[in-house]
Design an enzyme around this catalytic site. Structure first.
Site, mmCIF file in Angstrom:
data_model
loop_
_atom_site.group_PDB
_atom_site.id
_atom_site.type_symbol
_atom_site.label_atom_id
_atom_site.label_comp_id
_atom_site.label_asym_id
_atom_site.label_seq_id
_atom_site.Cartn_x
_atom_site.Cartn_y
_atom_site.Cartn_z
ATOM 1 N N ASP A 57 24.429 40.462 14.936
ATOM 2 C CA ASP A 57 24.962 40.070 13.510
ATOM 3 C C ASP A 57 24.615 38.721 13.022
ATOM 4 O OD1 ASP A 57 26.101 42.514 13.452
ATOM 5 O OD2 ASP A 57 28.073 42.007 14.392
ATOM 6 N N TYR A 78 31.750 46.751 10.449
ATOM 7 C CA TYR A 78 32.826 46.224 11.183
ATOM 8 C C TYR A 78 33.428 44.948 10.530
ATOM 9 C CZ TYR A 78 33.420 48.312 15.809
ATOM 10 O OH TYR A 78 33.873 49.461 16.738
ATOM 11 N N HIS A 87 29.902 51.759 22.362
ATOM 12 C CA HIS A 87 29.170 50.753 22.137
ATOM 13 C C HIS A 87 29.843 49.466 22.741
ATOM 14 C CE1 HIS A 87 31.905 50.975 18.777
ATOM 15 N NE2 HIS A 87 31.774 49.884 18.743
ATOM 16 N N LEU A 140 28.065 17.837 28.659
ATOM 17 C CA LEU A 140 27.901 19.383 28.881
ATOM 18 C C LEU A 140 28.363 20.087 27.904
ATOM 19 C CD1 LEU A 140 29.436 19.047 32.607
ATOM 20 C CD2 LEU A 140 26.994 18.720 31.966
ATOM 21 N N HIS A 183 33.753 49.781 23.581
ATOM 22 C CA HIS A 183 34.586 50.426 22.694
ATOM 23 C C HIS A 183 34.030 52.034 22.696
ATOM 24 C CE1 HIS A 183 36.087 51.174 18.096
ATOM 25 N NE2 HIS A 183 36.790 51.884 19.144
#
Length: 711
Positions: A331, A416, A465, A619, A629
Site C-alpha cells: 500500500d 480497506y 488474505h 539502534l 483475515h
C-alpha cells in the site's frame, strides 16, 4: 346598438389605452429596485430611508481624504500606527437628531444633511486624546466639528482608546522578541515553542483603576480551536507608555505560581523548583507514501525516541480467479499518506477532538489540502490506570483514571480503511496501533472457490488474505547509544533450604545481551523473549539499566515462502522484530518502487541484517504486526474494527525510579476518615458541577466530498 352606446364604448376604450400607455412610459423611467442611485436621484420614499443608510465605500473614502487634508496634522494609517501616532480609528454614519429626522419624514422639514462620525486617536500631541469629529455634508465634505465635549462632558483620555489590531500585533511582537526569549529553556523544553506554535488572547479590563493600561495575555497552543488549549502561561504587560520601547512585563503566571518576570520563571525551571504539567511532546507529520510519523518524542522533557513511523502495509491474497490469486498489495506504493481521508467528528474521532488539515503534493503541480484529516484528543479509556482498595489494617482507596493522548489518521486505500493511532499514556508508555475496516476484497464464486474463503453473497467469494504492517521505531533511551537486552524466565529446580528433602521449582530471571543483528532478528513465528528492551548506559536510582521494552500484539498469518521470486521485495515481513544499527542509507524498510518490480526490489530489508554488532550503538527496531483475515458473512456490509487491531507497546522498564503517573493531578486518594465528597479531598466529587457547564459544541461540518480541491 344605438350610436350613443357606441360612442360611450369607444370613449372608454380610448381612456383605457391612454392609461396603459402612461403606465408603460412611467415603468420605463422607473429604476430597478436593486439599483443604488445617488441621494439626489432617489424618489421621496427612498430618500426618506436613506436618512439611516450606512455610508457607502465612496463616502467613507471622501471622509478620509477630507480629514487628511483639513486637520493640519499627519495621519498614519491605523494598520501601522504606533501609540504615539495620529490615526483614524473608525468612520461611520452620524445619525441626525431624531427631531430633525421626524420633521423630514413627516413632510414638515428639510432633509437633514448627511454626515459621518470619525473617531481619531491623537497620540502625537502634547496631551494625547481621543477626538470625535462630525464631517459633512456628504458626498462632498466641506466642514467638520468636534463633538467630543458635547457628547461626553469633557475630553476623552488617551488611555481609554479601544485597542487597535495593530496594537495587539505590536504587543505580540514585544512578547516574541523581548519577553519569551528571556526563558529559552522553559519555552523550548516545556512548551516546545518554535516561534509559531503559540497563540495569545487578551483579557480586559486592563488594570484596576483609571489610567491603567496593563493587560494579562494568555498563551494557547496555536491549533484549531486554540481557545480550549491553554499552556498555563500568562503574562501581564504594561503597555501604557506611548513609547513602545518602555513597555514592560509586570508579572508572569505559570501553573498556579506567580513570577516577577520570565527570567525568574526560567531560573525556577532550570533549578527544578517549578511544577511542569507537560508530560508528552513530539513532532508529527504525514508522509505521502508511508503515512503517519512522529519525531523527537519526549516524556517529561527527555527524548525516548527519535522516530516512530509507519513503513508499509502489505496484503497477500488467495483465490481461484487470476487477479485474486496474484494480488500482493504494497500500500505504500499507492500512498498511505496520499489517501488520508477527512475525519467525521463524533464517529472517526471524538466530537471535540482537535482536527488538523494536512497537505500533500502528488499527481499534480499543486498541493492538495485534506481538511480535518488528522485528529488529536485526550481519551478516558474507561478503566483505572492503577488502583488499590485497602481493607486490611488501614482503610483507604487510591486510583488514577487511564487517560491517554491519541494522534489518529485514517487512510482509505481502495477497499480497506486503516485507522492508525499513536497513543501516549501517563506512565510513560507509548502504543502504535492499527485497526482495519472497510470492505473485504472478493472474487466471483465459481468451482472450488470455497478452498480460498467463504461465500458472502449469491456469487461473491470473500477471499482469504493476510495483513502485515511494518513500523520503524528509532528509540533513544537515555541517549543515542543503546544495547538490546532480553529478560525472560525459566524454572529452576532446587532443594528447599529449610527442608532439603523437599524439591521446589521456582521461576528464575534469565538475562541475555543480544550482541549482533543476526541474534536480534526474530522470525515471524519464532519465540521472542517476553521482556526485550533497549537498554541505556545510565542506571536508575536502584542500580538497574534504564530501558524501554518492546511488546508486540499480532495475530499474523504465514509469510510468503522465501523461495518466491518476489519475496525479497517484502522480506521485512519475515521478521516480527528485527533490531539493526541505525544508518542514514537505510531510512525505510521498503520502497514505493517495489510494488511494480518486486522481482528486482529497489530496497530489500533482508540486506539490512548482516551480523553487525549492536552493543552500545544507535539502534532501530523494525516491528511487524498483522492478522490473517478469512472474510465471513459478518464482514458484510463492512469489516468491523473489533478484533482487527494489532500493533506494539513501548513500555518503560526501570527507566524511572517509580511510576511517573504518580504526579498526575487526576489521581484520587482518600481514607475512611476523610470526607470523600469534598472537592479538596477528591476531585471527582466536583464532576457533577463541572458537567453542568456544557462545552460549546461547534456546528457539525464535513468537507470530505470536496476534499480533493487544489490550493
Amino acid at each position: 346598438m344605438n350610436l350613443k352606446t357606441v360612442l360611450i364604448l369607444l370613449g372608454l376604450a380610448l381612456a383605457t389605452i391612454f392609461a396603459l400607455v402612461c403606465v408603460l412610459l412611467t415603468r420605463e423611467r422607473t429604476p430597478s429596485p436593486c439599483q443604488r442611485l445617488p441621494p439626489q436621484q432617489e424618489d421621496v420614499e427612498d430618500s426618506q430611508s436613506l436618512v439611516f443608510a450606512d455610508l457607502t465605500a465612496e463616502e467613507m473614502s471622501q471622509v478620509v481624504r477630507y480629514l487628511q487634508g483639513h486637520l493640519g496634522v499627519p495621519l498614519v494609517e491605523a494598520s501601522r500606527a504606533e501609540p504615539s501616532d495620529n490615526c483614524i480609528a473608525l468612520v461611520e454614519l452620524q445619525v441626525p437628531a431624531k427631531a430633525e429626522v421626524l420633521r423630514f419624514l413627516d413632510g414638515a422639514g428639510a432633509r437633514p444633511p448627511r454626515e459621518a462620525l470619525a473617531v481619531l486617536y491623537f497620540g502625537k500631541q502634547p496631551e494625547p486624546n481621543i477626538t470625535e469629529l462630525v464631517v459633512g455634508p456628504l458626498p462632498r465634505p466641506a466642514y467638520h466639528r468636534d463633538v467630543t465635549v458635547q457628547k461626553y462632558g469633557g475630553r476623552l483620555p488617551y488611555h481609554r482608546r479601544p485597542t487597535l489590531a495593530v496594537e495587539y500585533k505590536q504587543i505580540w511582537g514585544f512578547l516574541k522578541s523581548q519577553v519569551l526569549p528571556s526563558a529559552p529553556a522553559f519555552m523550548q523544553q516545556v512548551l516546545g515553542y518554535d516561534g509559531t506554535n503559540l497563540a495569545v488572547v487578551t483579557a480586559a479590563p486592563r488594570g484596576f483603576q483609571s489610567g491603567d493600561r496593563v493587560t494579562w495575555f494568555v498563551l494557547f497552543q496555536n491549533v484549531s480551536g486554540f481557545f480550549v488549549h491553554p499552556v498555563g502561561l500568562e503574562v501581564l504587560v504594561d503597555h501604557s507608555s506611548l513609547d513602545m520601547s518602555q513597555w514592560a512585563v509586570s508579572r508572569v503566571f505559570y501553573n498556579g505560581q506567580y513570577y516577577r518576570d520570565m527570567a525568574q520563571l526560567e531560573s525556577a525551571y532550570v533549578q527544578g523548583r517549578m511544577s511542569v504539567e507537560k508530560a508528552w511532546s513530539f513532532a508529527f507529520g504525514v508522509s505521502v507514501s508511508r503515512g503517519l510519523r512522529l519525531f523527537d518524542i519526549r516524556h517529561q522533557g527527555e527524548r525516548v525516541a527519535y522516530e516512530i513511523s509507519v513503513q508499509e502495509a502489505l496484503s497477500v491474497y488467495g483465490s481461484n480467479c487470476p487477479a485474486g490469486m496474484s494480488t500482493r498489495y504494497m500500500d505504500g506504493s499507492f500512498g498511505l499518506g496520499r489517501y488520508t481521508s477527512p475525519l467525521v467528528p463524533g464517529v472517526d474521532c471524538p466530537y471535540l477532538a482537535t482536527y488538523v488539515d494536512t497537505h500533500s503534493l502528488s499527481d499534480s503541480l499543486k498541493p492538495q489540502k485534506r481538511k480535518a484529516s488528522l485528529c488529536i484528543f485526550e481519551h478516558n479509556l474507561g478503566s483505572p490506570l492503577r488502583r488499590h482498595y485497602s481493607n486490611l489494617q488501614s482503610l483507604y482507596y487510591g486510583g488514577l483514571v487511564n487517560s491517554a493522548l491519541v494522534v489518529r489518521s485514517i487512510v482509505t486505500v481502495g477497499n480497506y480503511d486503516y485507522v492508525w493511532d499513536f497513543i501516549f499514556y501517563q506512565n510513560g508508555a507509548m502504543e502504535g496501533k492499527v485497526q482495519a475496516t472497510g470492505y473485504p476484497s472478493s472474487s466471483f464464486l465459481h468451482g472450488d472457490g470455497l478452498r480460498y474463503g467463504n461465500r458472502l453473497w449469491e456469487h461473491t467469494l470473500g477471499t482469504i488474505h493476510t495483513h502485515f504492517v511494518n513500523y520503524k521505531v528509532d528509540l533513544d533511551v537515555g541517549g543515542v547509544k543503546n544495547s538490546l537486552v532480553a529478560h525472560d524466565m525459566a524454572f529452576e529446580v532446587t532443594r528447599a533450604p529449610w527442608s532439603p528433602e523437599q524439591q521446589i521449582e521456582r521461576p528464575q530471571l534469565t538475562k541475555k545481551v543480544l550482541d549482533t543483528e543476526d541474534q536480534a532478528a526474530f522470525r515471524l513465528h519464532s519465540k521472542v523473549p517476553r521482556y526485550i528492551y533497549f537498554a541505556a548506559n545510565s542506571k536508575n536510582k536502584w542500580g538497574h539499566q534504564r530501558g524501554y521494552r518492546i511488546q508486540i500484539t499480532s495475530f499474523a498469518g504465514d509469510h510468503m515462502p522465501e523461495a518466491s521470486s518476489m519475496e525479497r521485495a517484502i522480506s521485512w515481513a519475515r521478521y516480527q522484530l528485527a533490531v539493526t544499527r541505525r544508518k542514514e542509507e537505510e531510512p525505510t524498510s521498503t520502497s514505493i518502487y517495489n510494488q511494480n518490480d518486486p522481482w528486482t526490489p529497489t530496497v530489500s530489508f533482508a540486506d539490512f541484517i548482516n551480523n553487525e554488532t549492536i552493543t552500545n550503538e544507535d539502534l532501530v527496531a523494525w516491528i511487524t504486526a498483522g492478522f490473517l483475515h478469512i472474510p465471513h458473512s459478518e464482514d458484510i456490509p463492512n469489516t468491523v474494527t473489533v478484533g482487527n487491531s494489532v500493533g506494539f507497546l513501548l513500555r518503560p522498564y526501570n527507566y524511572y525510579d517509580l511510576d511517573p503517573s504518580i504526579y498526575s493531578h487526576d489521581g484520587v486518594f482518600f481514607t475512611s476518615e476523610q470526607d470523600f465528597t469534598a472537592c479538596e479531598i477528591n476531585p471527582l466529587a466536583c464532576l457533577p458541577k463541572t458537567a453542568s457547564c456544557l462545552p460549546n459544541f461547534p456546528p457539525f461540518t464535513y468537507d470530505g466530498f470536496r476534499n480533493m480541491s487544489r490550493l
